[in-house]
Design an enzyme around this catalytic site. Structure first.
Site, short mmCIF file in Angstrom:
data_model
loop_
_atom_site.label_atom_id
_atom_site.label_comp_id
_atom_site.label_asym_id
_atom_site.label_seq_id
_atom_site.Cartn_x
_atom_site.Cartn_y
_atom_site.Cartn_z
CG HIS A 190 -8.48 -0.09 -2.72
ND1 HIS A 190 -7.64 -1.13 -2.36
CD2 HIS A 190 -9.20 0.21 -1.60
CE1 HIS A 190 -7.83 -1.42 -1.09
NE2 HIS A 190 -8.78 -0.65 -0.61
CD GLN A 210 -13.13 -2.30 -0.50
OE1 GLN A 210 -12.28 -2.15 0.36
NE2 GLN A 210 -14.30 -2.88 -0.23
CB CYS A 232 -13.88 0.92 0.16
SG CYS A 232 -13.30 2.62 0.30
NE ARG A 239 -3.87 0.54 1.95
CZ ARG A 239 -5.07 0.59 2.51
NH1 ARG A 239 -5.28 1.32 3.58
NH2 ARG A 239 -6.08 -0.08 1.99
CG ASP A 283 -13.58 6.16 -1.05
OD1 ASP A 283 -13.56 6.05 0.20
OD2 ASP A 283 -12.55 6.09 -1.75
NE ARG A 296 -10.12 -5.51 0.62
CZ ARG A 296 -9.30 -4.54 1.02
NH1 ARG A 296 -9.79 -3.44 1.56
NH2 ARG A 296 -7.99 -4.62 0.83
N1 NVA Z 1 -10.03 6.58 -1.32
C1 NVA Z 1 -9.65 6.15 -0.01
C2 NVA Z 1 -9.86 4.69 0.16
C3 NVA Z 1 -9.50 4.15 1.52
C4 NVA Z 1 -9.67 2.67 1.64
C5 NVA Z 1 -8.19 6.52 0.24
O1 NVA Z 1 -7.37 6.34 -0.67
O2 NVA Z 1 -7.88 7.01 1.33
N1 CP Z 2 -11.20 -0.34 2.58
C1 CP Z 2 -9.91 -0.38 2.99
O1 CP Z 2 -8.98 -0.61 2.22
O2 CP Z 2 -9.75 -0.17 4.32
P1 CP Z 2 -8.38 0.05 5.09
O3 CP Z 2 -7.84 1.39 4.70
O4 CP Z 2 -8.77 -0.01 6.55
O5 CP Z 2 -7.42 -1.05 4.73
#
Ligand code: NVA
Ligand code: CP
Length: 300
Positions: free
Chosen positions: A131, A134, A259, A104, A219, A287
Site C-alpha cells: 500500500h 499510504q 491507515c 486497488r 493496522d 493521503r
Molecule cells: N491492511 C488493510 C489496509 C486497509 C487500508 C487491508 O488490506 O484491508
Molecule cells: N487507508 C486506506 O487506504 O483507506 P481506504 O480503504 O478507505 O481507501
C-alpha cells in the site's frame, strides 16, 4: 521513454520519493493559501477498485479535481472486468483514453500485468502485498510533526500485511529503523523482510518492540479478503494491541498512526486512537496532499 509506474515504493529512488514529499508539501501550502494550482488541466485518472475504499477513492478523485483534471471511478460490478474481460485487454483499451490509472486489487501480479500493458502510469491503490500511497502520507505526516524520519525508530505492531510490507520498503527508501512485532505465523513475506534485513528487526513482544520508538503504527488484524479468518485472527493477535502500555514503552513524544479504518478494542484501544499522540486524522487528510505530489510527478 519507458512509462513510470508506482507499484511499490521501490519503483522510485530515495531522491524521487523525497521530491514527491517536497512537492506534496508545497502543493498543500498553496491549497491552504487558497491558490489554484492546476498542472493536470485536461488530464484524467482512471480508478479501478476491486475492493472497498473511502480514503483512497476520495483522495484521488478530489486530488485530480484540485490539480485541474478529473477522475473516473470504475468497479468490476459495472465494467466488463467483472464479466471476465482480461486485465491485459482492459489495460490496453483504457490506457489509450486516460492519462493515468490507479488500481486497488487483490494480487500484486494483477497490477503488474495491468501495468505492463498500460501506455500510461499505473499507481498501486492497495494490493494484498503493498500500500505505497499510504506510506507517502505517513512519511509526510511524521515529518510535518517531528522533522525528517531518517534515522528514526519506527515500530509496527500486528499483521505482517500489505501495510507492514510497505513500511519495510519505506525503511529502505527513507532510511529509518523498523521493529516489527507480530504473532508467529503472521510474519511479513520472507523476501520482503530479507530486503530490509539491515534495518528491520522482527520481535514477538509489542512492548519490547516499542521501546524507544519515535512512531508506533498498526493496522487491522484481518485485511480485506480475509473476512472469514476474522475469528481465528482475533485469537492469534490477542496481545498485539497498541494500548497505553505499548505507547508508554515508546518515546514520550512518539506519534501513533493507523491507515484506517480502525477497529477500536482490537488492534488499538480507543484511548490511543483518540489520544494526544494519535495523528490518524491528519494522516488520512495527507493521503490527498501526498498523492497530489505523486500525481504531479507521474502525470504533469
Ligand atoms: N491492511 C488493510 C489496509 C486497509 C487500508 C487491508 O488490506 O484491508
Ligand atoms: N487507508 C486506506 O487506504 O483507506 P481506504 O480503504 O478507505 O481507501
Amino acid at each position: 521513454m519507458t512509462t513510470r509506474h508506482f507499484l511499490t515504493l521501490l519503483d522510485f529512488s530515495s531522491e524521487e520519493l523525497r521530491r514527491v514529499i517536497e512537492r506534496a508539501t508545497y502543493i498543500k501550502t498553496l491549497r491552504l493559501r487558497g491558490e489554484l494550482f492546476q498542472p493536470l488541466r485536461g488530464k484524467t485518472l482512471g480508478m479501478i477498485f476491486d475492493k472497498s475504499s473511502t480514503r483512497t477513492r476520495v483522495s484521488f478523485e478530489v486530488g485530480m479535481l484540485q490539480l485541474g483534471g478529473g477522475a473516473i471511478f470504475l468497479s468490476p460490478r459495472d465494467t466488463q472486468l467483472g464479466r471476465g474481460e482480461p486485465v491485459e485487454d482492459t489495460a490496453r483499451v483504457v490506457s489509450r483514453m486516460v492519462d493515468g490509472l490507479m488500481i486497488r486489487t487483490f494480487e500484486q501480479r494483477t497490477l503488474e500485468v495491468f501495468a505492463s500493458h498500460s501506455q500510461v502510469p499505473v499507481i498501486n491503490g492497495l494490493t494484498d502485498m503493498y500500500h505505497p500511497c499510504q506510506l507517502l502520507a505517513d512519511v509526510l505526516t511524521y515529518e510535518e510533526h517531528r522533522g525528517s524520519i531518517q534515522g528514526r525508530q519506527v515500530t509496527w505492531v500486528g499483521d505482517g500485511n500489505n501495510m507492514c510490507h510497505s513500511y519495510i520498503n519505506a525503511a529502505i527508501r527513507f532510511d529509518f529503523r523498523l521493529n516489527i512485532a507480530c504473532p508467529a505465523g503472521y510474519d511479513p513475506d520472507p523476501d520482503v523482510l530479507a530486503r530490509g534485513a539491515d534495518r528491520v528487526t522482527l520481535l514477538r513482544d509489542p512492548v519490547a518492540a516499542a521501546a524507544g520508538a519515535d512512531l508506533v503504527v498498526t493496522d487491522v488484524w484481518a485485511s480485506m479478503g480475509q473476512e472469514e479468518e476474522q475469528r481465528e485472527r482475533a485469537a492469534a493477535f490477542r496481545g498485539f494491541q497498541v494500548n497505553a502500555e505499548v505507547m508508554a514503552a515508546a518515546k514520550p513524544d512518539a506519534l501513533f498512526m493507523h491507515c484506517l479504518p480502525a477497529h477500536r478494542g482490537e488492534e488499538v484501544t480507543a484511548e490511543v486512537l483518540e489520544g494526544p499522540q494519535s495523528v490518524v486524522w491528519e494522516e488520512a487528510e495527507n493521503r490527498l496532499h501526498a498523492q497530489n505530489g505523486l500525481l504531479e510527478f507521474l502525470l504533469a
